[in-house]
Each structure stands twice: as C-alpha cells, then as structure tokens.
Design an enzyme around this catalytic site. Structure first.
Site, short mmCIF file in Angstrom:
data_model
loop_
_atom_site.label_atom_id
_atom_site.label_comp_id
_atom_site.label_asym_id
_atom_site.label_seq_id
_atom_site.Cartn_x
_atom_site.Cartn_y
_atom_site.Cartn_z
N SER A 1 0.84 -1.19 0.00
CA SER A 1 0.00 0.00 0.00
C SER A 1 0.89 1.25 0.00
CB SER A 1 -0.86 0.01 1.26
OG SER A 1 0.01 0.14 2.39
N HIS B 1 -11.61 -7.54 -2.83
CA HIS B 1 -10.91 -6.89 -1.71
C HIS B 1 -11.56 -7.36 -0.40
CE1 HIS B 1 -8.32 -3.62 -3.49
NE2 HIS B 1 -8.86 -4.19 -4.54
N GLY B 2 -10.82 -7.16 0.70
CA GLY B 2 -11.41 -7.45 2.02
C GLY B 2 -11.75 -8.91 2.20
N ALA B 3 -10.88 -9.79 1.69
CA ALA B 3 -11.23 -11.22 1.74
C ALA B 3 -10.82 -11.90 3.05
CB ALA B 3 -10.62 -11.94 0.55
N ASP C 1 -1.14 -1.39 -4.06
CA ASP C 1 -2.52 -1.55 -3.60
C ASP C 1 -3.11 -0.16 -3.29
OD1 ASP C 1 -4.73 -3.03 -2.72
OD2 ASP C 1 -3.96 -3.22 -0.66
N HIS C 2 -4.28 0.14 -3.80
CA HIS C 2 -4.98 1.41 -3.53
C HIS C 2 -4.14 2.66 -3.78
CE1 HIS C 2 -8.62 -0.41 -1.92
NE2 HIS C 2 -7.86 -1.27 -1.28
N HIS D 1 -12.95 -4.23 4.14
CA HIS D 1 -11.55 -4.24 4.57
C HIS D 1 -11.51 -4.34 6.10
CE1 HIS D 1 -10.69 -2.02 0.65
NE2 HIS D 1 -9.92 -3.08 0.60
N THR E 1 -5.47 -8.43 6.45
CA THR E 1 -5.79 -8.56 7.88
C THR E 1 -5.49 -9.95 8.46
OG1 THR E 1 -7.45 -6.84 7.65
CG2 THR E 1 -7.67 -8.28 9.56
P1 13P Z 1 -8.26 -7.37 4.29
O1 13P Z 1 -7.36 -6.52 5.14
O2 13P Z 1 -9.66 -7.41 4.76
O3 13P Z 1 -7.65 -8.71 4.08
O4 13P Z 1 -8.31 -6.67 2.85
C1 13P Z 1 -7.14 -6.56 2.11
C2 13P Z 1 -7.36 -5.75 0.89
O5 13P Z 1 -8.43 -5.76 0.30
C3 13P Z 1 -6.23 -4.96 0.39
O6 13P Z 1 -6.59 -4.11 -0.65
#
Ligand code: 13P
Length: 285
Positions: free
Chosen positions: A50, A208-210, A82-83, A180, A233
C-alpha cells in the site's frame, strides 16, 4: 523468472478457473513468508504494497526487492501497488519496478473515476504495467482509505461494463459485500450481482477485504469469476497473535529472530492455507 504483470497472472487464472492470492507486506518477515509459501506450493502470487507500506519501507528498499530479490524466485510473481491514490504515487511505483498498480478513484463520481483511471492506464500500458481499478465503494478501513457502512455502494453491473470499456483497465475490483479489516458481523456476499457482473465484463475481477470470509464463500466467488483475492488482515492477525504468544513465553528474549521467526512461520501457514483454498497450488509455470 522475471516479475510479471498481474494481467499475465490473472488472465491465466481466469482461463483455468482458479484464484490468485494477493498478499500485502510491510516488512521482511511478511515478504519472506509469502515467497516461501508460494515456492513450497508452486503457486503464482501477487505481492502487494500500500502507499503506507511504501512510506514505511522506502522506495529504494522496494526497488532492490523488485529488481534483485523477486526475479530470483522461480514462481510467477507480480509486485502490485494496492490502492494507489494519485498519479504521482503510481508513477513513482512504476519507476522502481512495480509491474502492476491499482488506481483507486472509487470515491469520485463515475466520470471522474473514468478520467483518472484512463490517464493511469495510458501511462502504465506504455511500459507493460497492468492496472486495477475499483467501481463501487468497499466498506471498512484499509490503511488511509476508509468507507463507512452507510457510504458503501455495491458495483452496478451495467456501469461496470461502461467503466471497463472507457478505461481499458486490466482488472476490476468489485464491491459485493466484503469489507476491509475485521468483520463486525457475518459477511453476506451478493453472489447474484457477482454473476451478473461476470456475464457482462470480460476482465478478471478482484475481491478486496477477503480476510475473515468463510473459505467456501471465497471458493464460490472464484467459481463465479473472481480471479484475485486480496488478503491483509488475516496475515496481520496471525503475526500479532504468534508474536504475543512467544514474547510472553520467552520473557527477556532479545534476539529478534527468536520471536519474529515464529511469527513469520504463522504468516506462512496462513498464506499456504489460502493458496490451497483458492486452487492455485501447482499452477506455477
Ligand atoms: P483485508 O485486510 O480485509 O484482508 O483486505 C485486504 C485488501 O483488500 C487490500 O486491498
């Protein structure tokens, strides 16, 4: 082997129907854990950083990784931003050897998101770098990006078609109910929406946010067209828990390898579990 663009890695995954893990790292232990897991399982993976990660590790450190370390690894890898939030950050990442970037203008109105993404695509494609963009707004917090539940907007399938046509992005992050960070309640994914997007949009789709999702949900999402699965995460939680356990058990230990080593192992185990669940084991070429 040389670093690849995400496009090359994801188009193969899309054709063959498996998912590729995109794992975030901010330090040496996470980087080594991800690479070791990929090598052990002979899996393609995407290493992602990131903007906060760039600030923490420094561009010159990342340049060394991109140019010296990663090309020595014999599984297909991409180094992905990322982002990315601005043209400047994206160009500086490309200059030090990132092979893939995300431009996240998802908080802007549709036309503005298209314009910014299109600009990034032009520059990135000129040097063989692939581009991911986001349509809709994924809730939760990922580093500097924060979207409240009330602001979250699911991806509209027809808008997604127009967006991909207008921008020529290589992959599209979709908002279908993931978040996320750590889930507060039980995540509910809109699989019908995902199928609809898949039917209409040809490029690989990104989840994302998996972290924290039941693996059956992720597998179902892969069967409905998700090719890249972002995990941050779950790795942080595994690292933190193991580190805490070892520090408490070994009070007075001052050799960092004695406590960071087991924490790194914990991250490696989670990465391996994800690779297996996503179906990318033995998919390296
Ligand atoms: P998590 O932190 O929920 O795994 O999401 C990661 C993500 O989507 C990074 O762009």
């Amino acid at each position: 082997m040389p670093l690849l663009s995400s496009k090359v890695i994801l188009e193969k995954a899309q054709k063959e129907g498996y998912g590729v893990g995109a794992f975030n790292f901010n330090n040496l232990e996470f980087l080594q854990a991800i690479i070791e897991a990929a090598k052990e399982l002979k899996a393609p993976v995407i290493l992602q950083v990131s903007e906060g990660g760039i600030k923490y590790m420094g561009l010159s450190f990342l340049e060394g990784i991109a140019r010296e370390v990663l090309p020595e690894v014999d599984v297909p890898l991409a180094l992905h931003l990322d982002h990315g939030s601005s043209f400047d950050v994206i160009v500086s990442a490309i200059r030090v050897g990132f092979t893939s970037v995300m431009i996240d203008a998802s908080k802007k109105p549709f036309d503005e998101n298209v314009r910014i993404t299109r600009e990034v695509v032009k520059v990135a494609h000129a040097v063989g770098v692939s581009v991911e963009a986001e349509l809709g707004k994924i809730m939760g917090t990922e580093e500097h990006i924060s979207v409240a539940e009330s602001e979250a907007v699911f991806t509209d399938p027809d808008e997604a078609v127009r967006f991909v046509e207008l921008t020529e992005v290589d992959s599209l992050a979709v908002a279908i109910g993931t978040a996320h960070g750590i889930y507060k309640g039980e995540p509910k994914l809109d699989f019908d929406r995902l199928s609809d997007i898949r039917k209409k949009v040809e490029v690989p789709l990104v989840l994302h946010g998996a972290s924290g999702l039941p693996l059956e949900d992720v597998r179902k999402a892969i069967s409905l067209g998700i090719c890249k699965i972002n995990i941050d995460t779950d790795l942080r939680v595994a690292f933190r828990e193991k580190l805490e356990e070892v520090l408490i058990a070994k009070r007075g230990e001052i050799d960092p390898r004695k406590f960071l080593g087991p924490a790194k192992e914990a991250v490696r185990s989670v990465v391996m579990e994800k690779i297996k669940a996503f179906g990318s084991e033995r998919r390296a070429w």
